[in-house]
Every structure is written in structure tokens, then in C-alpha cells.
Design an enzyme around this catalytic site. Structure first.
Site, PDB file in Angstrom:
ATOM      1  N   HIS A  80     -14.971  12.532   5.219  1.00  0.00           N
ATOM      2  CA  HIS A  80     -14.342  13.841   5.025  1.00  0.00           C
ATOM      3  C   HIS A  80     -14.718  14.418   3.660  1.00  0.00           C
ATOM      4  CE1 HIS A  80     -11.651  11.888   2.183  1.00  0.00           C
ATOM      5  NE2 HIS A  80     -11.455  10.946   3.104  1.00  0.00           N
TER       6      HIS A  80
ATOM      7  N   ASP B 106     -14.313   6.926   3.673  1.00  0.00           N
ATOM      8  CA  ASP B 106     -15.125   6.045   2.833  1.00  0.00           C
ATOM      9  C   ASP B 106     -14.971   4.594   3.275  1.00  0.00           C
ATOM     10  OD1 ASP B 106     -12.469   5.925   2.010  1.00  0.00           O
ATOM     11  OD2 ASP B 106     -12.875   6.352  -0.097  1.00  0.00           O
TER      12      ASP B 106
END
Length: 422
Positions: free
Chosen positions: A57, A332
Site C-alpha cells: 500500500h 510490507d
């Protein structure tokens, strides 16, 4: 338990070297990679068949603020969506039904940051980052190659996101950039319930992973070098000894502030490199990539899904034969174990909007399938592959050490034998 692990790694353990092994390119912005033999356009030998993009994102508000330090003001105006990122979309479950409950998002809504915004929310900066990623994909797959239609076509493009607002909005912004708001119909964004999510290491849905990871998380801050540096930075920042912090938390707040031009404690200026290093050291300890089973539990089902997409395309067994692009909006903590499994983690935290792109190609003369992987728009030479265009058999051999079918994943997750001995 041991038999299950043996079955999961039926092709044997593949030794992976850390460090990114980038294929040198004369022009990194070009579609045409140089080859050692002097050929200037090896891509002309291959026909693109399928693209899968796994991306983080965009920039967001921090998950938590560093305690006892000057707080940044996360005002709602930092979250206003640019007009060019707006599209008509609908969030559904994987079967097209109502969107499932979102307990992870609900937990963010309980934490209001100074300035009035919730934690973990996509910002205007983050929206623009994903729009730019969409534009990059448009340049490559629409304008330069005409691989995709110029307008959104649900038969061609599948969009899946974790059931969290920032990843859903990131997917929306990427699609806006990719198709320049030219969608003729509502864009479906598919999600699933938190207990069955495969787009991040699922500590809630996998009992064994929770047991293993909770131990490693707790242990990571107590490792001698990390603990010593943590005590030093805690003292330098004036954080009370009873406050629970770690380098991942510090990094998260620090990077969020810097990305949005918000003030950081001046002490962090001299600590920036060390914070980045120790955050990566911590996450490496948590995922422990030297142990295959850890990465299997983190991203095994996702690897299996991506391989199944490739096989479905090649065998003509896909339920959507016109499908050309899979978009996976994630985190991540998704990209890091994937990079580790591929052997290309460069010991740097994936930035906002980082992407791993997996292309399936077919050789125009031999019809043999090849896979090409890029990370943040740089082609990668995967350890174990004979070239950047990696023969599919070699690619499958590498991922076979980590890929887990749904049934095998559930069997492993529910097994507790030896789980108290990480």
C-alpha cells in the site's frame, strides 16, 4: 509433524542467498533488457502471457506514535483523495458477496492519533504513489505493448486486497492510474475474512505460525546488539523505561513523518541509519528465512496461488480464460517474506508502493514457458534461475520449497508437535 514438513518440501530445500541480484540494464526504463551475449532485445523472443503484481500500500499514518516524544499532527486534510484517483468500485468477498467483517481495520479505528486521524490510514501522498504505480503499469502493458485493453475489463483484470481500508484504497488508486479513470463499469475489489487471509502472514488463522512468531517477536528486541541500541535510543529520545517500544515501531513513525514532511525529533537524525538497520534485523529474526517452514507458513499459500494462476493460464484451465493481470494489494510484511523466499531480499525495508511483478512469457520459437520477476521496476536474477527469463521448471523448483496448498497449510497450522521448540 516432521512428515508434514517433508511433504511440503518434496523437491528438497533450496539454498537461497540474501542480497538483491539485479540484472544490469543499459536503460533501466526500457522494456528491453541487455543480455550477456550482446543481444539488445531478448524480450522480442518471448510473448507475454500473464502478469501478477504484488504491491505494498501507499504512504499512511503510523500504526502507533513513538511514546513520550513530540507528536506529529495527523490532521484529516492529509487524507483527502485527489480527484484523479477516484473510480467506482465495490468491495466484496471472494465469491462476490458482501464484504466480510474487518477486525484488523476495526482495531485501527480505536487508535486516534494526535491531529484527529486514525492510525494506519492511506494518505493523499500514498494515494498518489499508487496512482503513479498504476501509470507505470499502463506505460508498460497498455501503451508500449498493448497487452492490456486501455479500459478496465473484469475478464482481463482481477483485483484482490487484504480487508483493510488502506490496501483497498491503494488498489483503487492503482486501477485509476492504470486505466486513467476509463472504467466503464464498477471495479470489483475482492477480499476475504481475516482468518482465511493469505496476503499477509496470518497469525490469527494459523495456530502454529502464531506460536512460532510470538516467540520470535518477543525475542527479537532482546538480542544483545539490538537491545543495547534500543536502550541507547530510548535514553536519547527521553522515553520512559516502562514504555514498550522497538525499532520497527520507531521506524514506522519516523518514515511516516518524513514522507509527509512532518517534524521528527532531532535526535533521530543521527539514528536514522541505525533504526533502518535494526528494524530489518528484527524482522529477519522474526521470519527466520534460514528455516524453510517459517516462510512456508508466512507466504506458502500465496506462492501456491500465484503458481496456480500460471498453470491455469498455460493449461487453459482458468475459469477466466481472458485473464491477463492479477493485482494483489498487500503489505510490507507480505513483500519481505516473498522476497526472502525468492532469494532477492536486499536487507532494505520495502518502501511504500513497492511492487513485485511476476510475468509469464512463452518463447516464440520453442513455446516453452519462462518467468521474469522484477522488484520496484528492476529485473531480478533469481538465485537458482539460469537467466532473468527463468525457465518455468526452474522457477517452480525454487518456489516448491515454500509453496503450500490450502490443505497442507491447514494441516501444518493446526499441528502443535514440536511447536514449543522454535
Amino acid at each position: 509433524m516432521r512428515n508434514l514438513w517433508t511433504k511440503a518440501g518434496v523437491f528438497g530445500s533450496v539454498s537461497m542467498a540474501f542480497g538483491s541480484m539485479l540484472w544490469s540494464q543499459k536503460n533501466p526504463d526500457s522494456d528491453q533488457a541487455s543480455s550477456p551475449s550482446g543481444e539488445t532485445d531478448p524480450s522480442s523472443l518471448y510473448e507475454l502471457k500473464l502478469v501478477q503484481v504484488l504491491f505494498r500500500h501507499g504512504a499512511r499514518t503510523p500504526l502507533k506514535s513513538i511514546p513520550d516524544v513530540m507528536e506529529a499532527q495527523w490532521v484529516p486534510t492529509l487524507l483527502e483523495p485527489p480527484a484523479h484517483t477516484q473510480i467506482k468500485y465495490e468491495v466484496t468477498d471472494l465469491d462476490g458477496g458482501p464484504r466480510p467483517p474487518a477486525p484488523v481495520e476495526d482495531s485501527y479505528r480505536k487508535n486516534i492519533l494526535s491531529g484527529g486521524s486514525f492510525s494506519g490510514q492511506l494518505t493523499t501522498v500514498g494515494m498518489q504513489q499508487l496512482y503513479e504505480l498504476g501509470k507505470r503499469l499502463r506505460t508498460r502493458y497498455v501503451e508500449q505493448s498493448s497487452f492490456l485493453s486501455s479500459t478496465f475489463n473484469p475478464a482481463e483484470v482481477y483485483v484482490r486486497s487484504t480487508n483493510i481500508v488502506r490496501t483497498i484504497e491503494s488498489a483503487k488508486c492503482l486501477v485509476a492510474g492504470l486505466f486513467q479513470q476509463k472504467e466503464k463499469e464498477i471495479v470489483p475489489i475482492f477480499t476475504t475474512a481475516s482468518e482465511s487471509e493469505i496476503l499477509y502472514p496470518n497469525y490469527h488463522g494459523c495456530k502454529l505460525l502464531k506460536i512460532l512468531a510470538s516467540h520470535r517477536w518477543a525475542e527479537s528486541s532482546t538480542l544483545p546488539d539490538i537491545a543495547a541500541d534500543l536502550q541507547s535510543i530510548q535514553s536519547a529520545l527521553g522515553i520512559a523505561a516502562h514504555q514498550h517500544i522497538d525499532f520497527i515501531l520507531i521506524r514506522d513513525d519516523m518514515v511516516a513523518r518524513e514522507t509527509h514532511g512532518l517534524p521528527c525529533p532531532s535526535v533521530l537524525d543521527s539514528w536514522r541509519t541505525k533504526v533502518e538497520q535494526r528494524a530489518v534485523d528484527m524482522i529477519c529474526h522474526v521470519y527466520e528465512p534460514s528455516k524453510r517452514e517459517n516462510l512456508q507458513l508466512c507466504v506458502g499459500p500465496l506462492m501456491h496461488k500465484m503458481l496456480a494462476n500460471i498453470e491455469g493460464k498455460l493449461q487453459g484451465t482458468s475459469s477466466e480464460p481472458k485473464r491477463k493481470l492479477f493485482l494483489y494489494s498487500a503489505h510490507d510484511t507480505t513483500l519481505i517474506p516473498c522476497l526472502m523466499a525468492l532469494g532477492i531480499f536486499d536487507m532494505k525495508w520495502p518502501p511504500y508502493a513497492a511492487d513485485i511483478t511476476v510475468e509469464l512469457h512463452q518463447h516464440r520459437q520453442t513455446n516453452k514457458p519462462f518467468v521474469k520477476v522484477s522488484y520496484i521496476d528492476q529485473d531480478q536474477l533469481i538465485p537458482g534461475c539460469s537467466g532473468v527469463y527463468c525457465p518455468l521448471d526452474e522457477f517452480k523448483q525454487i518456489l516448491s520449497s515454500y509453496s503450500l496448498s490450502s490443505d497442507l497449510y491447514q494441516s501444518l497450522c493446526n499441528s502443535k508437535e514440536d511447536s514449543t521448540k522454535p
